[in-house]
Design a protein around this motif. Structure first.
Motif, short mmCIF file in Angstrom:
data_model
loop_
_atom_site.label_atom_id
_atom_site.label_comp_id
_atom_site.label_asym_id
_atom_site.label_seq_id
_atom_site.Cartn_x
_atom_site.Cartn_y
_atom_site.Cartn_z
N SER A 68 40.68 24.74 35.08
CA SER A 68 40.76 23.35 34.61
C SER A 68 40.87 22.35 35.76
O SER A 68 40.35 21.24 35.66
N ASP A 69 41.52 22.72 36.86
CA ASP A 69 41.63 21.83 38.02
C ASP A 69 41.23 22.60 39.28
O ASP A 69 42.07 23.22 39.93
N PRO A 70 39.92 22.57 39.62
CA PRO A 70 39.45 23.32 40.78
C PRO A 70 40.02 22.84 42.12
O PRO A 70 39.86 23.53 43.13
N ALA A 71 40.70 21.70 42.14
CA ALA A 71 41.34 21.25 43.37
C ALA A 71 42.60 22.08 43.64
O ALA A 71 43.05 22.18 44.78
N VAL A 72 43.16 22.71 42.61
CA VAL A 72 44.39 23.50 42.73
C VAL A 72 44.08 24.95 43.07
O VAL A 72 44.73 25.55 43.93
N ALA A 73 43.09 25.54 42.39
CA ALA A 73 42.75 26.95 42.62
C ALA A 73 41.25 27.14 42.49
O ALA A 73 40.60 26.49 41.68
N GLU A 74 40.72 28.08 43.28
CA GLU A 74 39.29 28.36 43.29
C GLU A 74 39.06 29.83 42.96
O GLU A 74 39.71 30.71 43.52
N PHE A 75 38.12 30.09 42.04
CA PHE A 75 37.79 31.46 41.63
C PHE A 75 36.80 32.08 42.60
O PHE A 75 35.86 31.43 43.06
N THR A 76 37.00 33.37 42.88
CA THR A 76 36.06 34.15 43.68
C THR A 76 35.61 35.33 42.83
O THR A 76 36.45 36.12 42.36
N GLN A 77 34.31 35.43 42.60
CA GLN A 77 33.73 36.50 41.80
C GLN A 77 33.93 37.85 42.49
O GLN A 77 33.81 37.95 43.71
N GLY A 78 34.24 38.88 41.72
CA GLY A 78 34.33 40.22 42.26
C GLY A 78 32.94 40.74 42.58
O GLY A 78 31.94 40.27 42.02
N ARG A 79 32.86 41.71 43.49
CA ARG A 79 31.54 42.25 43.85
C ARG A 79 31.69 43.59 44.53
O ARG A 79 32.76 43.95 45.01
N GLU A 80 30.60 44.31 44.53
CA GLU A 80 30.52 45.55 45.30
C GLU A 80 29.51 45.33 46.40
O GLU A 80 28.43 44.79 46.17
N ASP A 81 29.88 45.73 47.60
CA ASP A 81 29.04 45.53 48.77
C ASP A 81 28.97 46.84 49.55
O ASP A 81 29.85 47.13 50.36
N GLY A 82 27.94 47.63 49.27
CA GLY A 82 27.86 48.94 49.92
C GLY A 82 28.99 49.82 49.47
O GLY A 82 29.16 50.08 48.28
N SER A 83 29.81 50.26 50.38
CA SER A 83 30.93 51.14 50.03
C SER A 83 32.23 50.36 49.79
O SER A 83 33.26 50.96 49.51
N ALA A 84 32.18 49.05 49.88
CA ALA A 84 33.38 48.23 49.68
C ALA A 84 33.37 47.55 48.32
O ALA A 84 32.33 47.08 47.86
N THR A 85 34.53 47.50 47.67
CA THR A 85 34.68 46.82 46.38
C THR A 85 35.66 45.68 46.56
O THR A 85 36.74 45.85 47.11
N PHE A 86 35.27 44.49 46.09
CA PHE A 86 36.10 43.30 46.19
C PHE A 86 36.46 42.83 44.78
O PHE A 86 35.58 42.53 43.99
N ASN A 87 37.75 42.80 44.48
CA ASN A 87 38.22 42.36 43.17
C ASN A 87 38.00 40.86 42.99
O ASN A 87 37.99 40.11 43.97
N PRO A 88 37.88 40.41 41.74
CA PRO A 88 37.86 38.96 41.51
C PRO A 88 39.24 38.40 41.82
O PRO A 88 40.24 39.14 41.85
#
Length: 120
Positions: A68-88
């Motif tokens: 609701s207020d992107p100035a307070v917090a920003e979302f980062t999409q989760g992803r898989e990159d080769g052998s590394a996994t990044f949570n949202p």
């Protein structure tokens, strides 16, 4: 004598400033929560801190979010990159409170609605 004192004080001040510039920036540990624990929750973060979301058995890239207020917090999409996994997750940007709704593209899963409160 007075000139010597002024010179010594100036040298000491310069040395202190040089040492202060070398001081490491403190690292802020991330907060990790399970997606199952977020429904109706309030997550408290400090500016610069990250909320790491464990998606369990669901794909890390299956979640999207509305903040609701992107100035307070920003979302980062989760992803898989080769052998590394990044949570949202979310990065605390500025002091304040924002409502978050996370949805999962796999359907049949209730949207996660929670609050992020950011302080200094």
């Amino acid at each position: 004598m007075k000139t010597l004192r002024v010179t010594l004080v100036a040298a000491a001040a310069t040395a202190l400033l040089a040492l202060a510039a070398c001081a490491p920036t403190p690292v802020i540990a991330p907060v990790t929560k399970s997606a199952n624990d977020l429904q109706g929750a309030t997550v408290e973060l400090v500016v610069g801190q990250v909320l790491n979301i464990n998606t369990g058995d669901l794909a890390v890239d299956s979640y999207t979010a509305e903040v609701s207020d992107p100035a307070v917090a920003e979302f980062t999409q989760g992803r898989e990159d080769g052998s590394a996994t990044f949570n949202p997750g979310f990065t605390a940007k500025a002091e304040g409170t924002t409502e978050v709704t996370m949805t999962n593209e796999q359907g049949g899963i209730q949207p996660l609605e929670f609050t992020i409160t950011v302080s200094k």
